[in-house]
Write a protein that holds these residues in place. Structure first.
Motif, PDB file in Angstrom:
ATOM      1  N   LEU A 153       0.824  -1.213   0.000  1.00  0.00           N
ATOM      2  CA  LEU A 153       0.000   0.000   0.000  1.00  0.00           C
ATOM      3  C   LEU A 153       0.858   1.262   0.000  1.00  0.00           C
ATOM      4  O   LEU A 153       0.470   2.275  -0.589  1.00  0.00           O
ATOM      5  N   GLY A 154       2.027   1.193   0.624  1.00  0.00           N
ATOM      6  CA  GLY A 154       2.947   2.330   0.573  1.00  0.00           C
ATOM      7  C   GLY A 154       3.408   2.608  -0.850  1.00  0.00           C
ATOM      8  O   GLY A 154       3.515   3.759  -1.269  1.00  0.00           O
ATOM      9  N   ALA A 155       3.666   1.548  -1.610  1.00  0.00           N
ATOM     10  CA  ALA A 155       4.070   1.707  -3.008  1.00  0.00           C
ATOM     11  C   ALA A 155       2.929   2.281  -3.845  1.00  0.00           C
ATOM     12  O   ALA A 155       3.152   3.145  -4.701  1.00  0.00           O
ATOM     13  N   VAL A 156       1.703   1.808  -3.605  1.00  0.00           N
ATOM     14  CA  VAL A 156       0.543   2.354  -4.332  1.00  0.00           C
ATOM     15  C   VAL A 156       0.462   3.857  -4.080  1.00  0.00           C
ATOM     16  O   VAL A 156       0.342   4.651  -5.021  1.00  0.00           O
ATOM     17  N   HIS A 157       0.555   4.240  -2.827  1.00  0.00           N
ATOM     18  CA  HIS A 157       0.425   5.653  -2.478  1.00  0.00           C
ATOM     19  C   HIS A 157       1.597   6.484  -3.003  1.00  0.00           C
ATOM     20  O   HIS A 157       1.406   7.572  -3.550  1.00  0.00           O
ATOM     21  N   ALA A 158       2.813   5.962  -2.889  1.00  0.00           N
ATOM     22  CA  ALA A 158       3.992   6.714  -3.339  1.00  0.00           C
ATOM     23  C   ALA A 158       4.015   6.872  -4.854  1.00  0.00           C
ATOM     24  O   ALA A 158       4.352   7.935  -5.367  1.00  0.00           O
ATOM     25  N   LYS A 159       3.669   5.825  -5.573  1.00  0.00           N
ATOM     26  CA  LYS A 159       3.776   5.862  -7.032  1.00  0.00           C
ATOM     27  C   LYS A 159       2.567   6.480  -7.718  1.00  0.00           C
ATOM     28  O   LYS A 159       2.711   7.061  -8.800  1.00  0.00           O
ATOM     29  N   LYS A 193      -1.307  10.514 -10.022  1.00  0.00           N
ATOM     30  CA  LYS A 193      -0.241  10.232 -10.988  1.00  0.00           C
ATOM     31  C   LYS A 193      -0.551   9.071 -11.918  1.00  0.00           C
ATOM     32  O   LYS A 193       0.368   8.500 -12.497  1.00  0.00           O
ATOM     33  N   GLY A 194      -1.810   8.707 -12.070  1.00  0.00           N
ATOM     34  CA  GLY A 194      -2.132   7.613 -12.969  1.00  0.00           C
ATOM     35  C   GLY A 194      -3.457   6.958 -12.625  1.00  0.00           C
ATOM     36  O   GLY A 194      -4.237   7.483 -11.837  1.00  0.00           O
ATOM     37  N   THR A 195      -3.675   5.803 -13.231  1.00  0.00           N
ATOM     38  CA  THR A 195      -4.926   5.080 -13.028  1.00  0.00           C
ATOM     39  C   THR A 195      -4.623   3.635 -12.643  1.00  0.00           C
ATOM     40  O   THR A 195      -3.501   3.155 -12.823  1.00  0.00           O
ATOM     41  N   GLY A 196      -5.638   2.969 -12.180  1.00  0.00           N
ATOM     42  CA  GLY A 196      -5.504   1.559 -11.839  1.00  0.00           C
ATOM     43  C   GLY A 196      -6.858   0.909 -11.688  1.00  0.00           C
ATOM     44  O   GLY A 196      -7.869   1.580 -11.464  1.00  0.00           O
ATOM     45  N   TYR A 216      -7.052  -7.395  -1.401  1.00  0.00           N
ATOM     46  CA  TYR A 216      -6.891  -6.176  -2.197  1.00  0.00           C
ATOM     47  C   TYR A 216      -5.880  -6.461  -3.288  1.00  0.00           C
ATOM     48  O   TYR A 216      -4.844  -7.075  -3.051  1.00  0.00           O
ATOM     49  N   ASN A 217      -6.211  -6.027  -4.489  1.00  0.00           N
ATOM     50  CA  ASN A 217      -5.321  -6.193  -5.628  1.00  0.00           C
ATOM     51  C   ASN A 217      -5.446  -4.956  -6.497  1.00  0.00           C
ATOM     52  O   ASN A 217      -6.533  -4.397  -6.635  1.00  0.00           O
ATOM     53  N   ILE A 218      -4.338  -4.533  -7.083  1.00  0.00           N
ATOM     54  CA  ILE A 218      -4.373  -3.408  -8.017  1.00  0.00           C
ATOM     55  C   ILE A 218      -3.576  -3.770  -9.259  1.00  0.00           C
ATOM     56  O   ILE A 218      -2.487  -4.353  -9.169  1.00  0.00           O
ATOM     57  N   GLN A 219      -4.144  -3.446 -10.394  1.00  0.00           N
ATOM     58  CA  GLN A 219      -3.467  -3.578 -11.678  1.00  0.00           C
ATOM     59  C   GLN A 219      -3.304  -2.165 -12.223  1.00  0.00           C
ATOM     60  O   GLN A 219      -4.302  -1.480 -12.468  1.00  0.00           O
ATOM     61  N   SER A 220      -2.064  -1.736 -12.368  1.00  0.00           N
ATOM     62  CA  SER A 220      -1.815  -0.373 -12.824  1.00  0.00           C
ATOM     63  C   SER A 220      -0.528  -0.310 -13.627  1.00  0.00           C
ATOM     64  O   SER A 220       0.569  -0.485 -13.077  1.00  0.00           O
ATOM     65  N   ARG A 221      -0.663  -0.016 -14.898  1.00  0.00           N
ATOM     66  CA  ARG A 221       0.512   0.185 -15.752  1.00  0.00           C
ATOM     67  C   ARG A 221       1.300   1.396 -15.266  1.00  0.00           C
ATOM     68  O   ARG A 221       2.519   1.391 -15.232  1.00  0.00           O
ATOM     69  N   ASP A 222       0.565   2.449 -14.865  1.00  0.00           N
ATOM     70  CA  ASP A 222       1.207   3.675 -14.378  1.00  0.00           C
ATOM     71  C   ASP A 222       2.046   3.396 -13.137  1.00  0.00           C
ATOM     72  O   ASP A 222       3.140   3.966 -12.977  1.00  0.00           O
TER      73      ASP A 222
END
Length: 140
Positions: free
Chosen positions: A69-75, A108-111, A130-136
């Motif tokens: 979740l830290g990576a999701v928020h940071a990126k 900064k993007g979508t997911g 929880y899962n996220i797929q995000s190219r960004d």
């Protein structure tokens, strides 16, 4: 014909009542997803962990969950908008599970996020997955 109606009417009533329960459950899931996003945006990842379902806490360590979740928020940054693009419900011997698929726009993007909740006592929902797929997210 009258006999047939006696059999069909109870099924129609049950389906209608079941549909209402599902609708209410997904309304609760929307509220829970909003809370998840607010906590993510505030950096309160530890709170997401402590309120998660025991099955989620057994499936992964707190450190790995917080790292994800830290990576999701940071990126990707803070959530700007989110829209439900899919849903599913599944009743098993382990409980009733609701899956909501969300198309989310971040700073900064979508997911595409997938939330899995278990419906428990008093119809309370706890996060099981929880899962996220995000190219960004991958490219940032």
């Amino acid at each position: 014909m009258n006999r047939l109606m006696r059999f069909l009417v109870p099924f129609a009533v049950a389906a209608t009542l079941g549909g209402c329960g599902i609708k209410e459950s997904f309304e609760k899931a929307d509220v829970a997803i909003g809370q998840f996003h607010r906590e993510l945006d505030a950096g309160a990842i530890g709170r997401i962990w402590t309120t998660a379902d025991p099955d989620l806490r057994q499936a992964t360590s707190q450190a790995d969950f917080e790292k994800l979740l830290g990576a999701v928020h940071a990126k990707l940054g803070k959530v700007r908008t989110t829209k439900q693009v899919g849903w599913n419900t599944n009743a098993t011997t382990g409980g009733t599970f609701l899956t909501a698929t969300m198309q989310t726009t971040f700073e900064k993007g979508t997911g595409v996020e997938q939330f899995v909740y278990r419906k428990g006592k008093d119809d309370a929902l706890t996060l099981v997955g929880y899962n996220i797929q995000s190219r960004d997210m991958m490219l940032n």
